[in-house]
Design a protein around this motif. Structure first.
Motif, PDB file in Angstrom:
ATOM      1  N   THR A  38     -13.580  -1.813   9.849  1.00 56.85           N
ATOM      2  CA  THR A  38     -14.753  -2.683   9.846  1.00 56.85           C
ATOM      3  C   THR A  38     -14.367  -4.030  10.465  1.00 56.85           C
ATOM      4  O   THR A  38     -13.193  -4.423  10.451  1.00 56.85           O
ATOM      5  N   ASP A  39     -15.349  -4.706  11.003  1.00 54.42           N
ATOM      6  CA  ASP A  39     -15.086  -5.980  11.671  1.00 54.42           C
ATOM      7  C   ASP A  39     -14.402  -6.984  10.747  1.00 54.42           C
ATOM      8  O   ASP A  39     -13.534  -7.750  11.183  1.00 54.42           O
ATOM      9  N   ASP A  40     -14.782  -6.976   9.463  1.00 50.43           N
ATOM     10  CA  ASP A  40     -14.174  -7.967   8.566  1.00 50.43           C
ATOM     11  C   ASP A  40     -12.702  -7.685   8.331  1.00 50.43           C
ATOM     12  O   ASP A  40     -11.900  -8.591   8.157  1.00 50.43           O
ATOM     13  N   ARG A  41     -12.310  -6.406   8.378  1.00 51.17           N
ATOM     14  CA  ARG A  41     -10.887  -6.101   8.193  1.00 51.17           C
ATOM     15  C   ARG A  41     -10.088  -6.396   9.474  1.00 51.17           C
ATOM     16  O   ARG A  41      -8.912  -6.764   9.412  1.00 51.17           O
ATOM     17  N   GLU A  43     -10.861  -8.877  11.389  1.00 48.28           N
ATOM     18  CA  GLU A  43     -10.731 -10.335  11.225  1.00 48.28           C
ATOM     19  C   GLU A  43      -9.601 -10.666  10.245  1.00 48.28           C
ATOM     20  O   GLU A  43      -8.804 -11.575  10.489  1.00 48.28           O
ATOM     21  N   ALA A  44      -9.502  -9.881   9.177  1.00 49.68           N
ATOM     22  CA  ALA A  44      -8.426 -10.115   8.190  1.00 49.68           C
ATOM     23  C   ALA A  44      -7.050  -9.890   8.821  1.00 49.68           C
ATOM     24  O   ALA A  44      -6.102 -10.629   8.551  1.00 49.68           O
TER      25      ALA A  44
END
Lengths: 509, 509
Positions: A38-41, A43-44
């Motif tokens: 996912t995009d947030d991961r 980013e993480a």
């Protein structure tokens, strides 16, 4: 267009037959890039990589490189560890070009390196070569020359890498021999090793002069590239750091490639290995941008896993596919062109070798890689390049190239008239719709045999390896080098003779 | 979970080691389906197909089928041509279920057939088998039994097709033998041929009784499937039409599969071949829905191209990939689960065979196919199933299954602590992050050898085919049939003996 994308000659009687013409020289990836996280991961992972560079630091062995980083605000700690703040990295990412053009000896060989381009290279950097005729052996210059000639013959291989290491040439003279072969036997974008400033400068000079460029033109028009591997975890050695600086100064592209095997020199998880690889790639890109803002670089990773029972590297695994897809997401996050790879760990060009190269090849293409390295011929995890495997893998590479072309879907292609014309029980062989297209509609493979079992048996029952031997032999026998100026070749040879007499240039380590 | 998705046994001393457990029985396609045509051209193909059925018609050889279509409003013309109006087709598409469940002998083997599911089958319907031990030969019942046993052992093969045609069994008794083997040696969803009502009814009876179902339960719980090929162009023959009616009546799924080779029995263009295939599939689906509205059917196509020089069928070509991607778009337009295929035209399990199966396999998976037929073992364009190829292809199928599993990307997977722990020059083999995961993190292949060249040579230098021979031999030697009731087996054998004595059931053609 040159060889691979065209077929069929002239009809008897001299009238030109329709020719299938597909541009394999400039490919755009036809697939939407596929995500695995996912995009947030993603980013993480990016933020963790920035944190790694800032808090844990990266060991930089070249003083000049440390100085550049410190001058930009990085903190130098004990043991050559450099802590690079995220603002420095972000400034570097802002100055790295999103797109750049690389140049061959002729305009047809120029390529655009950016997200969305699809560029293939054959296997590179192998100490050994193998073929069915001469067996497995340490690489020599004759092998390198032959492999460059084979590479030159395939339009879909748009860059000429260091296919095999010519071990019969001493290391302080090897860059002369390899550059001479690449320049004279090919007209494509070529490679030089980052083995210290003296060799790099001589390679720049040879290529600049052979291609008739002024120094300014050379710096403004990338002609060659190098590969910079980090020493994972978290280390950039002397020749790699020097390569980043030298190639950046001269405007020649650097393909940054941390080689992070999950479970060995990187965390065992895909997410962990990618985070480490990303941190190292960011550090290398930062160094190149500090050396010269705007220097052409590609992001990259080579992340696969090891066999946890033996520690042996594996390629073409589902874990490698996931790593490629994740690396593509990270590349798109920072907006840079990027390098991925196909490859195989097999010891022989068998079904394993074909499956592994296909699986990692699809992984790279679906990941939206700009440059797919080791796409043909790579065996033993890179320890050998195989002549027959190069040929059979080219049917995969050319298939990818074909998939870059659109299938017609206008009303004429749908062909209601042809459907009207052929009744139940009939066939379309003689339909006008077929006659208009039969010479150009279908791709034609190089090494695949579609004859039926009886015909195949009567013809000798040759398998793909045996057919591939005949193909590379024929191609080498028929090879003609590109039409380079005899004067330029003479000048190049004079330069090499003069420098050789002067002692050559030792690599820096 | 059963065999394929698990690995590693018990530690010495009896403590259970962590076990890698992946559910290969219920796969969801992890990739977004990829388009090759714009939506408006897909719509144009659909509308042209409707026009073909309406204006040109389709030849239907079974009177009962023509009657059903005419009763629904279709027009019968000369020579058994039936002109099916688009309203009739659209009503059929509205009544066909978007999703249905199929049942094995045990709940773990049940599968959901719908867009988004990913179901694999090994190669099917081959007249010949081949292996390195016994050579290429006409298929016999012993071969069919062995191939069913091998299929049973792989969770990612969720359906048991008619792998090979047992030609030592007379055709009027063959359905007994094949059904007995499939029922007793497997516990998965199985297959029966559509070779006329008498054989179909006996297969239904055998399966219903063996699995202890009432007639109503059998009709409500699909246990088996058949494949219906049209005779392209535009013809449905007697056994195929009868199969559509009989299987629909009994609620058993029909996989509709026009077999349209571009340039031969279909137009030479991808768009034209798909349009013809689509028209024929719509006609077959319509017939099934008229026989029983709501009957479970899957849409399907088998569209590849021929070599225009010889007429020989080709598989694994870029044209086949484009056809698969386009067929997926048509399937999603009508909303039905659908069947696609992998496969190879190679005469031997060489690099060509592996590449072709990979390319067509990726094509099918990226096309969003629900059922991927011929995914393992298929050679010679379906004329042979190879034991070794089945094994080596399973590493591809299992790789697809692995790609259906998510890669962890939580903070723990990213592993900042592990990155902290390992210094430059170090490695992650001993890191706690690795120790916690090393037994379960990576997929383990079946037939791939990752050892280095020296180790591989010392171990006999076996290629993938040689290793695959050992693997299928070991698997067959170790095979234990699923735990079926001895009474049921006895009853089944009694039924077969009784019907055999009564003369069996001849196929209808």
């Amino acid at each position: 267009m040159r060889g691979s994308g065209t077929r069929r000659g002239r009809r008897r009687g001299g009238a030109a037959a329709p020719v299938r013409s597909v541009d394999y020289c400039n490919l755009r990836n036809p697939f939407p890039p596929i995500a695995v996280f996912t995009d947030d991961r993603i980013e993480a992972m990016h933020l963790t990589a920035l944190q790694v560079l800032e808090e844990l630091g990266i060991k930089v062995l070249l003083p000049e490189a440390r100085d550049l980083l410190v001058k930009a605000g990085a903190k130098l700690a004990d043991d050559d560890m450099v802590h690079i703040g995220r603002d420095i990295v972000q400034a570097a990412l802002a100055s790295a070009p999103r797109s750049f053009r690389m140049h061959g000896a002729v305009p047809d060989r120029d390529i655009t390196v950016e997200l969305g381009s699809l560029i293939f290279q054959p296997g590179a950097g192998a100490p050994h070569v193998t073929d069915r005729q001469r067996g497995r052996r340490p690489g020599k210059l004759d092998d390198f020359r032959e492999l460059v000639q084979l590479t030159q013959g395939f339009d879909a291989l748009q860059m000429v890498p260091p296919l095999v290491e010519p071990q019969d040439i001493p290391i302080h003279l090897r860059h002369y021999a390899m550059t001479e072969v690449a320049l004279t036997q090919s007209d494509k974008v070529i490679f030089a090793y980052a083995r210290g400033t003296p060799q790099a400068m001589e390679c720049f000079e040879m290529i600049r002069d052979f291609r008739g460029l002024s120094d300014d033109e050379f710096r403004a028009r990338p002609q060659l590239y190098t590969i910079v591997n980090t020493n994972s975890p978290r280390q950039i050695d002397v020749p790699m750091a020097q390569g980043l600086i030298d190639f950046a100064h001269y405007g020649q592209p650097i393909i940054v490639t941390p080689f992070t095997l999950m479970g060995a020199m990187a965390p065992i998880t895909v997410a962990g290995a990618l985070t480490l690889s990303h941190a190292e790639a960011l550090a290398a890109i930062t160094l190149a941008q500090l050396a010269r803002p705007g220097a052409p670089v590609t992001y990259g990773t080579f992340t696969s896993n090891v066999d946890m029972k033996s520690g042996a590297p594996a390629f073409g695994t589902p874990e490698q596919v996931k790593a490629s897809l994740g690396a593509g997401q990270l590349a798109r996050l920072i907006g840079l062109p990027w390098r991925c790879a196909a490859g195989s760990a097999a010891n022989v060009a068998d079904a394993q070798a074909a499956h592994e190269t296909e699986i990692s090849g699809w992984g790279a293409v679906l990941a939206g890689a700009t440059v797919v390295i080791h796409a043909a011929g790579w065996l033993e995890g890179g320890l050998t390049v195989g002549y027959e495997k190069l040929i059979t893998d080219m049917d995969m590479v050319n298939t990818f190239a074909e998939l870059c072309t659109a299938a017609a879907a206008d009303d004429d292609a749908i062909g209601l008239d042809a459907l009207r014309e052929v009744q139940p029980g009939g066939h379309f062989f003689g339909a006008q719709h077929t006659m208009d297209r039969y010479q150009t509609e279908f791709w034609e493979p190089l090494s695949w045999d579609w004859s039926n079992y009886g015909t195949w048996q009567n013809a000798g029952a040759n398998d793909a390896q045996e057919r591939a031997t005949a193909i590379w032999q024929e191609r080498l026998a028929a090879f003609t080098p590109p039409n380079h100026s005899a004067d330029r070749i003479g000048d190049l040879q004079d330069f090499i003779a003069y420098r050789t007499a002067a002692g050559g240039a030792a690599p820096v380590s």
